[in-house]
Design a protein around this motif. Structure first.
Motif, mmCIF file in Angstrom:
data_model
loop_
_atom_site.group_PDB
_atom_site.id
_atom_site.type_symbol
_atom_site.label_atom_id
_atom_site.label_comp_id
_atom_site.label_asym_id
_atom_site.label_seq_id
_atom_site.Cartn_x
_atom_site.Cartn_y
_atom_site.Cartn_z
ATOM 1 N N PRO D 172 -28.111 33.200 5.046
ATOM 2 C CA PRO D 172 -28.187 32.871 3.622
ATOM 3 C C PRO D 172 -27.542 31.526 3.300
ATOM 4 C CG PRO D 172 -27.485 35.136 3.937
ATOM 5 C CD PRO D 172 -27.521 34.513 5.289
ATOM 6 N N LEU D 176 -29.302 28.422 1.342
ATOM 7 C CA LEU D 176 -28.784 27.748 0.147
ATOM 8 C C LEU D 176 -28.617 26.250 0.387
ATOM 9 C CD1 LEU D 176 -27.920 28.975 -2.668
ATOM 10 C CD2 LEU D 176 -28.449 30.626 -0.902
ATOM 11 N N ALA D 181 -28.140 23.333 -2.629
ATOM 12 C CA ALA D 181 -26.972 23.870 -3.310
ATOM 13 C C ALA D 181 -25.725 23.149 -2.814
ATOM 14 C CB ALA D 181 -26.841 25.371 -3.051
ATOM 15 N N GLY D 182 -24.764 22.977 -3.706
ATOM 16 C CA GLY D 182 -23.508 22.352 -3.310
ATOM 17 C C GLY D 182 -22.593 23.369 -2.681
ATOM 18 N N ARG D 183 -21.397 22.901 -2.340
ATOM 19 C CA ARG D 183 -20.423 23.779 -1.719
ATOM 20 C C ARG D 183 -20.175 25.030 -2.573
ATOM 21 N NH1 ARG D 183 -17.550 21.654 1.998
ATOM 22 N NH2 ARG D 183 -17.606 19.546 1.210
ATOM 23 N N THR D 184 -19.949 24.797 -3.856
ATOM 24 C CA THR D 184 -19.688 25.929 -4.744
ATOM 25 C C THR D 184 -20.878 26.877 -4.802
ATOM 26 O OG1 THR D 184 -18.965 24.104 -6.123
ATOM 27 C CG2 THR D 184 -18.442 26.317 -6.880
ATOM 28 N N GLY D 185 -22.051 26.275 -4.896
ATOM 29 C CA GLY D 185 -23.246 27.094 -4.964
ATOM 30 C C GLY D 185 -23.379 27.978 -3.743
ATOM 31 N N PHE D 188 -20.810 30.813 -3.965
ATOM 32 C CA PHE D 188 -21.071 31.879 -4.926
ATOM 33 C C PHE D 188 -22.349 32.644 -4.598
ATOM 34 C CE2 PHE D 188 -17.957 29.671 -7.500
ATOM 35 C CZ PHE D 188 -17.282 30.735 -8.063
ATOM 36 N N SER D 189 -23.322 31.973 -4.038
ATOM 37 C CA SER D 189 -24.608 32.633 -3.855
ATOM 38 C C SER D 189 -24.763 33.271 -2.485
ATOM 39 C CB SER D 189 -25.739 31.630 -4.066
ATOM 40 O OG SER D 189 -25.678 31.107 -5.361
ATOM 41 N N ALA D 190 -24.118 32.710 -1.477
ATOM 42 C CA ALA D 190 -24.379 33.233 -0.138
ATOM 43 C C ALA D 190 -23.139 33.805 0.535
ATOM 44 C CB ALA D 190 -24.978 32.132 0.742
ATOM 45 N N PRO D 193 -21.109 36.994 -2.005
ATOM 46 C CA PRO D 193 -21.792 38.295 -1.998
ATOM 47 C C PRO D 193 -21.629 39.032 -0.668
ATOM 48 C CG PRO D 193 -23.228 36.624 -2.915
ATOM 49 C CD PRO D 193 -22.015 35.909 -2.396
ATOM 50 N N GLN D 194 -21.563 38.279 0.427
ATOM 51 C CA GLN D 194 -21.436 38.942 1.718
ATOM 52 C C GLN D 194 -20.038 39.479 1.956
ATOM 53 O OE1 GLN D 194 -23.051 37.351 5.521
ATOM 54 N NE2 GLN D 194 -23.753 35.763 4.146
#
Ligand code: ATP
Ligand code: ATP
Ligand code: MG
Ligand code: MG
Lengths: 293, 270, 267, 267, 293
Positions: D172, D176, D181-185, D188-190, D193-194
């Protein structure tokens, strides 16, 4: 291929001959060994199987599937995405617990088996998963050796470094059957999609299965490898008399390698026919649907 | 299990002023071994509780300990007194900031007083008794708090609490560590009873005597080993006393009552 | 597969379904946290403003007192040895206990609850009590200290091992199940390979923790660096304490390094 | 794809490749462990044989002394409140620190080393020193205690958070990255959640730990159940100690239960 | 399809039109908008790309691949398992760091881009992974919304609950394009193989990409879904002028939807031809090999 049942071969012994050494170099063609007397003519019977993920209220994914598979048959399970093919296959060896209905495999009632019996039964059934499900931190060889868990015991089959030499060599033979010997030492997470799928197949071969359940076994394989794998399955059926249950989105494969086609639609069997005189376009309707999900 | 003939097992717990012993007991042990002819196994123990249990389960033969600990030992195990160790300037006091508002013990009414360590003779029982002797009832006229000495001194400098109970030695150390601050003493207790060496009841009479004589005759030599480091010279001047009586410790027993713990007084009448 | 249009094809709710119970619990927990914050009375003004005092403290700690370097290092080594033994034993016991306490791998849910409780019990009973128990059992000294460390390690490692095993990907486990592998087989072939990095991290943390918090060793007369530090603090020898802390810090960094190196090999 | 035969098609070596350095280190480590075992002098005879003594200890603990139940429970609640605040703060700081300290997500390897060191520093400096620091900064009382708990929590959580993030599946994250996506993205997104189940386990363990080992609160005059227990032990009131331990145990079990429940929802 | 370049359409604005609302209901057929002037004619140029996993000593997986792809072209990358297709695709947006050689995409030199530039470039490129790479603990909708990371910022695109309504609706439209709206709320680890692949495709659509890189995008799809997805790609090419680079083991797809076929064999380009007059059997030789791994 249901007509070709006459040419099916059986190993002489109840077990399956050693896959290592020269013997594993199968010569295609009819073999004169006979089916052992204790092998039932029906190897798989599914009766009004209902499966829900979650409790009572949740929607049924399988809505009452019935199916009888004869010994040595090759059944292609077809259906659109989300029809329930993988779910059905996973119910057979009770990897999923069906909500209703019954399954019998190799003459045993799967639902009523206790732990040890279930293990013994499962070890006779090869399973190739759609997502391959390799132990990614272990080597390819270790993964293949895992196939011997049913007969060799936990410690000897858990890692190639601990396995006895015969198992290691047998595993190499299985890898050879999918042309992957040179990657035996590679970690399983450093494989291409197709290579990983082939490891999963080799692992199932390592089980010396009597039934091979394969969920889209060639989806990631290139056309010629795909055909080789399907040919390999066909040869195992001829030579060892295994029964094959596979899913595929290649109608061509389904027709060429299946004796029978079973089509699922939204959790129901909508077609169950010998492939003998079917053409691809006869099956297209399976995929026509607006309620595919 | 009776102790082996050749080995004596010797523990030291929380003896005020003997902290150095806890870390560098090598010379002391060698000396004791040389003087008695026994092999000496030596255990500096941080916890009174553990030492008591070790003695009563006969894993330990001798314990060198403080007065408060002795009272506890006495009440919980049938321990025999070997010798006492009398040290000069061993008394408890109540220390306040010299430039602070507290000038007398009476000023401490309703204020916070910190004691360094629960149940310690010179940091808890002694100072509390000193205040009690001057009319302040524990936990009623002032709020006692158990806070480690390091923190307590900082808190007193800040003004978070008004007085700290400690012994004379501690105050000297603290004066050295905080040259910019002036401390003064508003209350001082009686000299505290002696530290004491006790033996488990399983110790043989022969071994008991041997140890007792050694401590009485060679107390000075043993002490010299303890205070080998330059910093610890100030602990010199102690004496090992042969005649110790249990009633000498009734003062300590009354201290326990002062802080509201009565369970160790059961032996007073014996 | 024609694109349906407009905003009305049932975008799922932002929050999913929340049961009243879950909602009540969430609100309750949030309220408790807020009340607690209030109760504790933290404030920024308070936090800033300790400057001069802190400067004095730091000046008392530096330069570190190197005069007792050798005995401190010897004591640190001894402590580390006891920590190693205690941790190794603790990890050895944690492996089977963790299996029993893991939701996915325990033979029976009741067993799982029992073993979870047992592990929590190991953690909850304080060091001092364990020290007593082992002093009574084996007497004062390193043996008792090691056993106390072992118990600490079990309470920590068994719990985190169990949790790592619960988080392991199901795929390989399902594959092994399908092959007729038994519980042990699944563990060795599908679970352990996945969680080994996490085991290494947890195990070496336990080792480091045992070394750092060696005060328990002092409780049972096993010496250790913890006592050295306590004595230094009792004497207000902040410069000596500083030196001891720095030595421990270096050891901690070395253990971290070893952990990183081992994990890099298996990750 | 014809099956090659015979045992001679290059079965890989059992042990893989081992560098001389790795070999030497392994042997060295093993030797050290053995020597340490020897040094500690554990023996089975020793361990068995404490029976009667232990029976006495247990008999002194039971029945637990219920007379002081109410003050103990009040004290436990207060402690828990401080633990909640300290842990919440600690976790809040741990999240960014862990990112900085994680091998995969730190903006720069040097930063990573620095932050790893900082986190290890938080852990290594003993509670007593932190107590001094916070008493100097904010004075005696719950605020200082909470801050001390916060530091403890950072030292623990930031390290385990970082490790969980390193173990997260790359897939994931790669997806991203591919989407710009940036570092933050990516975090938060990958990543989050894990690792959320692992965060929950670590965070609630920290909460439980803070409650259990609340002795640090006593150090700063914030009271707490830890002091109650210590006093009970020091005055040999084993039955009271037992009651206190049981109360803490029940709280620990409740926190475990909450952890299990939260994790089951996201696992 | 290289002949059909004339019919390629471009959005009027440099950005791509909102996919939400009625506008996303594309009407197939030529659209009159023009290519913006700043769009280079060559959107992808790969020059002597070498890739090794591991350091200097390790074997090269890509052994010097060169490739030029024109704007609006559809390139099918073929090759047997392990030939290096996925590796090549992952090198394009620098998900793997090439050992030697250079890549330029949309006129930018990928190798020399710094962080921010690389992010901006990547956000213009849709990527469908062979293994889908969904965030399995999040919902399908959240996964699709992730596609907006490049333009919407980390917080607004990380979870459906935080995303603004436009993004949520646009994501639903993307899901609608792969017929998956009714699973929007489902956790991504509870999907069938084909459903999960479609989510990956929807996520790439959400990016409003200028280049679509798709690694076996239809391997798990049933035949009719597969065709619909390929048709969707073709329509996007026509209507939005995107460039398509995809791998597939279906020669039929490659020939029907690719303007050009690039074949890899053991890390080298062995074929690079327009598909115009190619037949399936002309490509079979790509898979003939004993050194496939
Ligand atoms: N864990 C789960 N929880 C809920 N629903 C699930 C879960 N796993 C699968 N499903 C649903 O069950 C249905 C059948 O899934 P299954 O994997 O059997 O499909 P399939 O026929 O194998 O499809 P494909 O061709 O895409 O592999 C799908 O609609 C899927 O979304
Ligand atoms: N992380 C890795 N480390 C080492 N080798 C790798 C790694 N990943 C892939 N490889 C090797 O690189 C080669 C190319 O892999 P790649 O995934 O590009 O193949 P592919 O052409 O996509 O095959 P498939 O059709 O099976 O997906 C394979 O031989 C594979 O084993
Ligand atoms: Mg499926
Ligand atoms: Mg690939």
């Amino acid at each position: 291929m249901s007509e070709s049942t006459a040419t099916r071969s059986r190993p002489v012994e109840p077990g399956i001959p050693e896959a290592s050494g020269v013997e594993c170099n199968f010569i295609p063609g009819p073999v004169v060994t006979e089916v052992p007397a204790d092998r039932p003519a029906t190897v798989c019977a599914v009766d009004r199987l209902v499966l829900r993920f979650g409790g009572r209220g949740s929607p049924a994914i399988l809505k009452g599937v019935s199916l009888v598979i004869a010994d040595g048959e090759a059944v292609a399970v077809l259906g659109s995405n989300g029809a329930g093919k993988s779910t059905l296959l996973r119910c057979l060896p009770r990897l999923l617990e069906p909500s209703e209905g019954s399954v019998s495999l190799l003459g045993e009632d799967v639902m009523s088996l206790r732990r040890a019996g279930l293990r013994r039964l499962r070890s006779r059934i090869g399973f190739v998963f759609q997502r391959h499900n390799l132990s990614t931190r272990l080597s390819v060889l270790s993964n293949v050796i895992h196939g011997a868990h049913g007969r060799a015991g936990a410690l000897r089959a858990c890692h190639q470094a601990l396995a006895p030499q015969e198992l290691r060599e047998e595993a190499m033979d299985c890898l050879a059957q999918v042309s992957l010997t040179d990657l035996a030492g590679r970690r399983a997470d450093q494989l291409s999609g197709g290579q990983s799928q082939r490891v999963a197949i080799a692992r199932a071969l390592m089980q010396r299965p009597e039934i091979m359940i394969a969920d889209e076994p060639v989806a990631s394989l290139d056309p010629s490898s795909a055909e080789e794998v399907m040919d390999l399955f066909a040869r195992l059926m001829r030579e060892r008399g295994i029964t094959l249950i596979f899913t595929s989105h290649h109608l061509k494969h389904a027709l060429a390698y299946g004796d029978r086609v079973v089509a699922l639609k939204a959790g129901l069997v909508v077609e169950d026919k010998p492939t003998a005189r079917l053409r691809e376009q006869d099956l297209d309707w399976i995929y026509d649907s607006n309620d595919r999900t | 299990a009776a102790s082996a003939a050749e080995t004596i097992r010797f523990a030291v717990t929380d003896v005020e002023g003997l902290e150095a012993l806890q870390t560098e007991f090598g010379p002391f042990r060698d000396k004791l071994s040389a003087l008695t002819g026994y092999d000496v196994e030596f255990f500096p123990v941080n916890s009174r509780t553990a030492a008591v249990e070790a003695l009563s389960s006969e894993h330990i033969d001798f314990v060198l300990t403080g007065p408060a600990e002795y009272v506890v030992f006495k009440s919980r195990t049938d321990a025999k007194v070997v010798v006492g160790w009398q040290r000069p300037d061993y008394f408890a006091q109540i220390v306040v900031m010299a430039d602070g508002p507290i000038k007398t013990v009476e000023d401490l009414r309703g204020k916070k007083v910190s004691f360094g360590s629960v149940g310690s003779t010179s940091q808890h029982l002694g100072p509390a008794q000193a205040l009690a002797d001057m009319g302040l009832v524990y936990n009623k006229d002032y709020a006692p708090q158990i806070i480690s000495r390091n923190v307590a001194v900082e808190a007193m400098i800040r003004g978070d609490l008004q007085a700290v109970g400690m012994n004379f030695g501690h105050l000297n150390i603290i004066r050295k560590a905080f040259p910019d601050h002036a401390f003064t003493v508003v209350a001082r207790g009686r000299d505290l009873p002696n530290d004491i060496l006790i033996a488990g009841k399983h110790v043989s009479a022969e071994m008991f005597d041997k140890i007792r004589t050694t401590f009485i005759e060679h107390g000075k030599d043993l002490m010299a080993q303890v205070v080998k480091g330059d910093d610890n010279k100030k602990y010199l001047g102690g004496h090992f006393l042969a005649t110790i009586e249990d009633k000498d410790y009734n003062y300590v027993r009354s201290m326990y009552s002062t802080i509201g713990v009565d369970k160790f007084n059961s032996f007073v009448g014996n | 597969m024609t694109a349906t249009t407009g905003p009305d094809h049932g975008v799922p709710h932002r929050m999913g379904k929340i049961t009243p119970l879950a909602f009540a619990l969430t609100v309750g927990a949030a309220a408790f946290v807020l009340v607690s914050f209030n109760h504790v009375g933290l404030s920024w003004e308070k936090i800033l403003g300790g400057g001069p005092g802190l400067a004095r403290l730091v000046s008392q700690m530096f330069p570190p007192d190197l005069s007792r370097l050798t005995p401190v290092l010897v004591s640190l080594l001894e402590t580390f040895q006891m920590a190693v033994v205690g941790t190794v034993l603790g990890i050895a016991f944690s492996l089977p206990l963790a299996v029993m306490a893991s939701a996915k791998h325990a033979p029976h849910p009741l067993l799982r609850i029992g073993f979870r409780g047992l592990i929590a019990f190991f953690r909850t009973v304080p060091d001092l009590i364990w020290a007593l128990v082992f002093v009574i059992a084996v007497g004062l000294g390193p043996a008792a200290g090691t056993l106390a460390i072992m118990i600490d390690t079990i309470g920590f490692c068994a719990r985190f091992f169990a949790e790592a095993m619960e988080e392991a990907d199901d795929g390989p486990q399902e594959a092994l199940t399908a092959m007729g592998a038994g519980r042990t087989g699944i563990l060795f072939s599908a679970v352990y390979p996945q969680v080994i990095p996490s085991f290494i991290a947890t195990g070496l943390f336990a080792l480091e923790k045992a070394t750092r918090s060696s005060v328990v060793l002092g409780l049972v007369g096993a010496g250790g660096i913890g006592i050295e530090l306590k004595v230094a603090m009792d004497f207000f020898s902040y410069d000596l304490a500083c030196m001891i802390i720095i030595s421990i810090f270096i050891l901690v960094l070395m253990v971290e390094q070893a952990s990183g190196w081992l994990r890099a090999r298996v990750l």
